[in-house]
Write an enzyme that holds these catalytic residues in place. Structure first.
Site, PDB file in Angstrom:
ATOM      1  CG  HIS A   1      -9.718  -3.591  -1.092  1.00  0.00           C
ATOM      2  ND1 HIS A   1      -8.800  -2.801  -1.838  1.00  0.00           N
ATOM      3  CD2 HIS A   1      -9.265  -3.404   0.177  1.00  0.00           C
ATOM      4  CE1 HIS A   1      -7.920  -2.101  -0.976  1.00  0.00           C
ATOM      5  NE2 HIS A   1      -8.241  -2.662   0.110  1.00  0.00           N
TER       6      HIS A   1
ATOM      7  CE1 TYR B   1      -4.329  -0.610  -0.853  1.00  0.00           C
ATOM      8  CE2 TYR B   1      -2.650  -2.308  -1.137  1.00  0.00           C
ATOM      9  CZ  TYR B   1      -3.624  -1.742  -0.607  1.00  0.00           C
ATOM     10  OH  TYR B   1      -4.045  -2.228   0.551  1.00  0.00           O
TER      11      TYR B   1
ATOM     12  CG  ASP C   1      -1.900  -7.564   0.595  1.00  0.00           C
ATOM     13  OD1 ASP C   1      -2.939  -8.349   0.300  1.00  0.00           O
ATOM     14  OD2 ASP C   1      -2.030  -6.306   0.937  1.00  0.00           O
TER      15      ASP C   1
ATOM     16  CB  SER D   1      -9.226  -7.429   2.494  1.00  0.00           C
ATOM     17  OG  SER D   1      -8.557  -6.574   3.486  1.00  0.00           O
TER      18      SER D   1
ATOM     19  CD1 TRP E   1      -2.222   1.983   0.544  1.00  0.00           C
ATOM     20  CD2 TRP E   1      -2.356   1.608   2.474  1.00  0.00           C
ATOM     21  NE1 TRP E   1      -3.066   2.748   0.887  1.00  0.00           N
ATOM     22  CE2 TRP E   1      -3.634   2.643   2.151  1.00  0.00           C
ATOM     23  CE3 TRP E   1      -2.772   1.106   3.653  1.00  0.00           C
ATOM     24  CZ2 TRP E   1      -4.390   3.234   3.038  1.00  0.00           C
ATOM     25  CZ3 TRP E   1      -3.688   1.544   4.887  1.00  0.00           C
ATOM     26  CH2 TRP E   1      -4.496   2.782   4.223  1.00  0.00           C
TER      27      TRP E   1
END
Length: 328
Positions: free
Chosen positions: A122, A56, A51, A153, A21
């Site tokens: 997500h 992002y 990940d 997630s 991220w």
């Protein structure tokens, strides 16, 4: 670097991974050269799990990962991405077959691969977990060969528990650290029983558990630790794990005396997470090579004693728990 079994995928991954991220967006300015060097340093240190997510930097993180893979050649690490946050508004209806396919096709292109190792929904709306047709759509994408595995997630433990009822869900990514201990109560045992991999994210509570911040620390306007301090942009639990900043700073000072020798607080915090065998991989971020190497070194620390684990739990129970435990 030690490896752990990644659920029922048949893959083993390094217990310290790389959270991408920070090299994409929302953590202040990050130089692409530093980001690429950080990825190389992590992989050189034995990291085999990366990940990322399609949002992002609107795909920039995925593109940087592809660049590093091309530079290195050879066997690729396990690369997990995420899908769903590109929706203008989070609705169950937005997770259509068309949208899911479109998101995954773009990630395939940006990551320069024919099949994605793992796609995670997500942090979708809680109601999505009560719609089995969404998971059937992911099954179709597995059948088509676009993805090998899928997971979720989540923000809340309740979402994790519901997600595990779907047989295709091989992994759950959840916030877990010394300031967010609730997942260890029930969820961890059930995940082990169901052979579901656990990805522990926000392991340093957005840097709070590094012990480097002070009351007057300034964050850039592009850093979520400034613009999402109260949940203005997304779930407040993603920033400092939902702990009020001043409360977190005070708790850090209680933990600091527990860290001995030349171990840093960040490494101590990562090693604390690794004491839980239900965790498959921890994904700290890194914006430069030194940070990436330091994160990887946490895997080599000796196990923490029962006494130390008990002291961290006591600090959580007394100082942090009232702010976060029942919210997530």
């Amino acid at each position: 670097m030690h490896s752990r079994k990644f659920g029922r995928t048949g893959r083993d991954v390094s217990e310290i991974g790389f959270g991408a991220w920070a090299i994409g967006a929302a953590w202040g300015e990050v130089n692409d050269g530093d980001a690429v060097a950080a990825l190389h340093a992590a992989l050189d240190a034995g990291v085999t799990f990366i990940d990322t997510a399609d949002v992002y930097g609107d795909g920039h993180s995925e593109k940087l990962i592809a660049k590093v893979m091309k530079e290195r050649g050879g066997e690729r690490p396990f690369i997990a991405t995420k899908a769903g946050r590109r929706l203008p508004a989070q609705t169950v209806e937005g997770y259509s077959q068309e949208n899911l396919t479109g998101w995954i096709d773009r990630s395939l292109k940006y990551l320069e691969t024919d099949t994605l190792d793992l796609v995670q929904l997500h942090c979708p709306p809680t109601d999505l977990y009560y719609h089995p047709e969404i998971f059937e759509r992911l099954d179709r994408l597995v059948e088509q060969g676009k993805i090998r595995n899928y997971g979720v997630s989540v923000e809340r433990v309740e979402e994790a528990l519901k997600a595990m009822q779907y047989p295709g869900v091989v992994s759950v990514q959840i916030i877990f650290n010394a300031f967010r201990q609730r997942p260890a109560e029930l969820f961890f045992d059930l995940a082990k029983k169901n052979d579901v991999a656990i990805i522990a994210r926000v392991p340093l509570a957005s840097g709070l558990l590094s012990g480097k911040f002070k009351a007057d620390t300034k964050f850039e306007t592009t850093d979520h630790r400034l613009f999402n301090r109260n949940g203005e942009a997304f779930d407040v639990g993603e920033t400092f794990s939902g702990v009020p900043y001043e409360v977190g700073l005070a708790a850090v000072e209680l933990i600091r005396p527990l860290v001995s020798g030349d171990t840093t607080m960040a490494k101590f915090a990562l090693r604390w997470i690794l004491m839980f065998d239900a965790v498959s991989v921890v994904i700290p971020g890194a914006r430069n090579p030194a940070q990436a190497r330091s994160n990887a070194e946490a895997a080599a620390l000796p196990p923490l004693s029962d006494e130390l684990m008990g002291k961290v739990k006591a600090i959580y129970d007394q100082d942090i728990k009232p702010y976060v435990h029942q919210r997530w």
